[in-house]
Structures are given as C-alpha cells and as structure tokens.
Design an enzyme around this catalytic site. Structure first.
Site, PDB file in Angstrom:
ATOM      1  CD  GLU A 275      -5.096   1.974  -3.360  1.00  0.00           C
ATOM      2  OE1 GLU A 275      -6.256   2.220  -3.025  1.00  0.00           O
ATOM      3  OE2 GLU A 275      -4.193   1.734  -2.548  1.00  0.00           O
TER       4      GLU A 275
ATOM      5  CG  HIS B  23      -1.995   1.037   1.132  1.00  0.00           C
ATOM      6  ND1 HIS B  23      -1.766   2.348   1.450  1.00  0.00           N
ATOM      7  CD2 HIS B  23      -3.280   0.965   0.717  1.00  0.00           C
ATOM      8  CE1 HIS B  23      -2.868   3.044   1.239  1.00  0.00           C
ATOM      9  NE2 HIS B  23      -3.816   2.222   0.798  1.00  0.00           N
TER      10      HIS B  23
HETATM   11  P1  PGA Z   1      -9.091   6.557   0.032  1.00  0.00           P
HETATM   12  O1  PGA Z   1      -8.015   5.408   0.252  1.00  0.00           O
HETATM   13  O2  PGA Z   1     -10.339   5.869  -0.524  1.00  0.00           O
HETATM   14  O3  PGA Z   1      -9.324   7.144   1.383  1.00  0.00           O
HETATM   15  O4  PGA Z   1      -8.525   7.494  -0.953  1.00  0.00           O
HETATM   16  C1  PGA Z   1      -7.847   4.386  -0.689  1.00  0.00           C
HETATM   17  C2  PGA Z   1      -6.799   3.426  -0.213  1.00  0.00           C
HETATM   18  O5  PGA Z   1      -5.906   3.818   0.520  1.00  0.00           O
HETATM   19  O6  PGA Z   1      -6.828   2.235  -0.563  1.00  0.00           O
END
Ligand code: PGA
Length: 216
Positions: free
Chosen positions: A143, A92
C-alpha cells in the site's frame, strides 16, 4: 483471489446490519475469499451475523495488541480477537503514520497474532518496511503512501516492481490504495497478484460488491 474490505473507524452497528443484509443472498465465485475488517466494537456482531446467515464472508480485526491479555487498558489482545476473527491487519500505514508504530512493535504484534492462530495481513508501503520481518506465513498488502485514501491509485509499474522485487515468491501479495470497481481489474490481473485491500470502497455495500464482481 483475496478481496479485503477495511472499514477503518467507520460504520455503526445499524449501518453494519444494513451492509450485511445486502450480502444475504450473494453467491460468491468460489475462487474468491472476501474478508471484512470492522472496528473492534463490531467484531462480535459481524461474525455472528455472517455465521447465522450463512454469508460467505470472513472477519478480521484492524489491529492487535502487542501484549498478551492482562492489565493493559484499552488494548485488545489476540485471544480476545480470536473469538470472533480469523485475520488481522498489522502495520497499516495509518497506524505507522498517525500512531507512530515502528518495526519493533509491528514484529511483536506479528508474534502475538501467530501465537493465537490469526492470519496476518502485513501492510507495507515499500520494500524497506518488509526487510527484517519474517514474512513466511504472512499475506503482504502493498500500500504505497501516495495511494491510500487519496483517490490516486498507484502506478501499475510501481506495483509490478514490488511484486518482482520481493524475494520470497511463495508469499501472497495483494495491493491496496484507492481501489474502486473501475480500476480493480488492472491490479488483480497482474501476474502473482493475489488480491486487493479496499478501504473507502468497502464502506458502501453495493460499491464493494461491484469491486468483488470486477476483480475476477
Ligand atoms: P483506500 O484505503 O482504499 O481508502 O485508499 C486502503 C487501505 O487503507 O487499506
């Protein structure tokens, strides 16, 4: 469609109970797989609660140790996680940025997860982070840094580009970053998109339910 909720370092046991109660009588569309990722401290509680109450939600961990079990204070190894969870997030962006996790460590974690049969959601914010990783049996969560925790979701064209550029087309790809009930469909309706990873939008049970409803 995969709908994943990452609680990060949030939610006490009491709050988790209230959250889960809201899902007691939920009838999920069979095409959906919903997985929540509570903090380690709640893996036992949440996994028991969903089992005991027949809630069609699976459980995952937010991280895994790169070590096997043993004298590694503070680490949580795969076989300890496996008692309660079927999934694990690895790589992550918050761990890469704040803890300094690098590709070597992330590869070790993926190995440990495979050894104990945990399904890996490998988080990557660009294609370079995917290079050199054996992704064959992983779910990739795309992401972009600019979209995580910012209320500034990624441009759909950028997400399409990632979907098109990833060479292994058999791998499932999901999108994460500032997903809410208003914007979720924009991403889930993209060709070859398998779902979403939701952070802050998963903390409130009703908000997460609205995301689930609007995703299909
Ligand atoms: P967020 O986080 O939806 O708060 O942007 C997404 C994530 O960290 O997977």
């Amino acid at each position: 469609m995969l709908i994943f909720g990452n609680w990060k370092s949030n939610i006490t046991k009491n709050e988790a109970k209230i959250w889960l109660e809201k899902y007691s009588n939920i009838n999920l569309d069979p095409s959906l797989k919903v997985v929540i990722f509570p903090p380690y401290t709640l893996l036992d509680f949440v996994s028991s609660y969903v089992k005991d109450n027949n809630i069609a939600i699976n459980v995952g961990a937010q991280d895994i140790s790169a070590f096997n079990k043993g004298a590694f204070t503070g680490e949580v190894s795969g076989d300890l996680i496996r008692e309660f969870a079927d999934y694990v997030l690895i790589g992550h962006i918050e761990r890469r940025k704040l803890i300094g996790e690098d590709k070597e460590l992330i590869n070790e974690k993926i190995k440990r997860a495979r050894e104990c049969g945990l399904k890996v959601i490998f988080c990557a914010s660009n294609l370079e982070e995917v290079a050199g990783i054996d992704i064959s049996d992983l779910i990739i969560a795309f992401e972009p840094i600019s979209a995580v925790g910012t209320s500034n979701p990624a441009d759909v064209e950028m997400v399409k580009h990632f979907l098109n550029e990833l060479s292994d087309k058999s791998v499932k790809i999901i999108y994460g970053g500032s997903i809410n009930s208003e914007n979720v469909k924009k991403y889930t309706e993209l060709e070859n998109m398998s779902g979403v990873l939701v952070g802050s939008g998963s903390l409130n049970p009703q908000a997460f339910m609205d995301i689930i409803k609007n995703a299909v």
